[in-house]
Design an enzyme around this catalytic site. Structure first.
Site, PDB file in Angstrom:
ATOM      1  N   GLU A 178       0.815  -1.230   0.000  1.00  0.00           N
ATOM      2  CA  GLU A 178       0.000   0.000   0.000  1.00  0.00           C
ATOM      3  C   GLU A 178       0.844   1.275   0.000  1.00  0.00           C
ATOM      4  O   GLU A 178       0.575   2.216   0.765  1.00  0.00           O
ATOM      5  CB  GLU A 178      -0.970  -0.012   1.195  1.00  0.00           C
ATOM      6  N   GLU A 296      -5.691  -8.492  -0.246  1.00  0.00           N
ATOM      7  CA  GLU A 296      -6.410  -8.095   0.975  1.00  0.00           C
ATOM      8  C   GLU A 296      -7.871  -7.891   0.598  1.00  0.00           C
ATOM      9  O   GLU A 296      -8.194  -7.030  -0.219  1.00  0.00           O
ATOM     10  CB  GLU A 296      -5.842  -6.808   1.598  1.00  0.00           C
TER      11      GLU A 296
END
Length: 508
Positions: A178, A296
């Site tokens: 991320e 995720e």
């Protein structure tokens, strides 16, 4: 006066129309040094059911029952400040560090070697992430050498001295986590990250050209840079990586019908991400196909108190964090998200349910005590167990539902898998309607002579029922006695807010 029956949803199941293979890596999970996922989750040496290495045997057994294929480690946000060297060598000499991502303290009792040992016991493929937040190329190369070179170098011999004679052979590596997120330690813009990821990929491939590398995509479809981030990052890395990560979470804000449309929103994200990947492929005139690692995904009620991290001078070890308690409706959503991932198996080559134990997880534990299955455990375990062979492209005709800002989507979400070797086809069907039952009417004549061997539905009159340590079995997937085949048609009643699995055996 006769009341009208449930609305009908029609599908056609034909093995001639395929999407792609059922990929075992679709059924991955995620273990991060966050809350109680590691400590008192997978690892608790003082627990009565711990093995000689300190791993909870009850959690290992539940992990195997869940049908997990890969496990991503050690993060997540945690990895962007992680020094992997802290977690190897004699446990008593490992430094205790602050974890800035979750405002906690990590004793480093569990590290790379412990995770590799746990993965072998759980029967899962490890998926390792490297720190491209506070660290970079050299540290990634060092970790790869430590993990995968059998011997004869400084770091491989260090691993051997630490008890692992052979390399771990880890194939899948995430190039950071991320990195587009301002919350990320070492957050970077797209060009800065893209160049670092490209350099790291080149170096890692000099050690092992056969690695499967995952570049960071956007942290979610609502990121203001989504799309542009992918364009810039892939412009730097396209020929060097195999997959781009996708992350997406879903929350019930009080509108049940809106919550039940999560799979539709995931599908839209996948479609958009594919278009961004393929744009770069076209511009580069590349013959290579980069695909998606949806590493995720889950229901996460992140606005609730469970997700509030410690503050100030409070830096606890393994605090209670993100311990969502899931409802039947949440489980139906999770089942639908898996249906969506399978439907997109042509481009989604790997996925990781976040996370495995205690932290937004299907498995829960008490320190020193019991473990139990959350509602979300059941659709995941059954789909992993029975989806095999090939994913089929279904023709679907369904009533529409609307909820919140999501309008006019199909009430029925379905996918089918076909395994000629086993002589079995499986239909996974979700009724996304919050209020109305559906009659499933499936044309299955193309499968030949088939019969129902098992039909299970997960639903409850109270869609907000939750499992607990004291009662995790009152609501379980139960037999759906309405499922039957006659004249090449499969019919079944699907209650509102339900997930169903119907297994069909093909007679010789």
């Amino acid at each position: 006066m006769t009341q009208p029956g449930p609305a009908a949803a029609k599908i056609t199941v034909d093995p001639s129309f395929t999407v792609g293979p059922v990929r075992r890596r679709t059924f991955g999970a995620f273990v991060e040094h966050l809350g109680r996922c590691v400590y008192t989750g997978i690892f608790e040496p003082g627990h009565p059911d711990a093995d000689v290495d300190g791993f909870r045997k009850d959690v290992l057994e539940l992990t195997r029952e869940l049908g997990v294929s890969t496990v991503r480690y050690p993060g997540g946000n945690f990895v962007s400040g992680y020094r992997w060297e802290d977690g190897v060598g004699p446990a008593g000499r490992r430094p205790v560090r602050l974890d800035l991502a979750w405002h906690s303290t990590d004793p480093n009792t569990v590290g790379v070697d412990e995770f590799a040992k746990w993965s072998a016991k759980a029967g899962v493929e490890p998926m390792m992430a490297v720190n491209l937040g506070t660290r970079g190329l050299q540290e990634a190369l060092d970790l790869l050498e430590y993990c995968n070179i059998d011997g004869g170098t400084a770091l491989s011999e260090q691993r051997r001295a630490n008890g692992a004679a052979d390399g771990y052979g880890i194939r899948m590596w995430c190039l950071g986590n991320e990195m587009d997120g301002p919350w990320q330690i070492g957050h970077k813009d797209a060009l800065e990250y893209g160049r670092l990821a490209a350099d790291t990929a080149r170096g890692m491939r000099m050690i092992d050209p056969g690695l499967e590398l995952v570049a960071c995509g956007s942290s979610g479809p609502t990121m203001p840079t989504f799309g542009e981030w992918e364009r810039v990052v892939l412009s730097e890395t396209y020929e060097l990586v195999d997959l781009v990560s996708a992350h997406q979470y879903f929350e019930d804000f009080g509108d049940l019908q809106e919550h039940l449309t999560a799979g539709h929103r995931m599908e839209a994200f996948i479609r958009d991400l594919v278009s961004h990947i393929d744009h770069v492929k076209s511009v580069k005139k590349s013959t290579k196909q980069v695909n998606i690692s949806f590493d995720e995904w889950n229901v996460w009620h992140m606005s609730r108190d469970e997700s509030k991290v410690p503050t100030g001078n409070d830096w606890p070890v393994a605090p209670v964090l993100l311990e969502d308690t899931y409802t039947v409706a949440d489980a139906v959503v999770v089942g639908d998200l898996l249906v969506t991932l399978l439907r997109n198996t042509g481009r989604v080559h790997s996925a990781s349910l976040a996370q495995l134990v205690n932290v937004i997880a299907p498995i829960m534990t008490e320190p020193g005590g019991r473990s139990w299955k959350q509602t979300t455990f059941h659709p995941f375990a059954l789909t992993s167990r029975h989806a095999s062979g090939t994913v089929l492209q279904l023709a679907v005709e369904s009533p529409l539902v609307s909820g919140g800002t999501t309008a006019d989507i199909a009430a029925l979400s379905a996918v089918a898998t076909f395994d000629a070797e086993k002589g079995e086809a499986v239909v996974f069907a979700v009724n996304r309607s919050a209020t109305d039952a559906l009659t499933l009417d499936a044309a299955v004549a193309a499968l030949g002579n088939v019969r129902v061997v098992e039909a299970l539905t997960y639903a409850n009159k109270d869609p907000y029922w939750q499992a607990s340590a004291d009662d995790s079995t009152s609501v379980l997937p139960s037999e759906n006695g309405t499922a039957r085949v006659a004249g090449g048609q499969l019919t079944a009643e699907l209650p509102a807010v339900s997930w169903s699995m119907i297994r069909l055996a093909m007679d010789a």
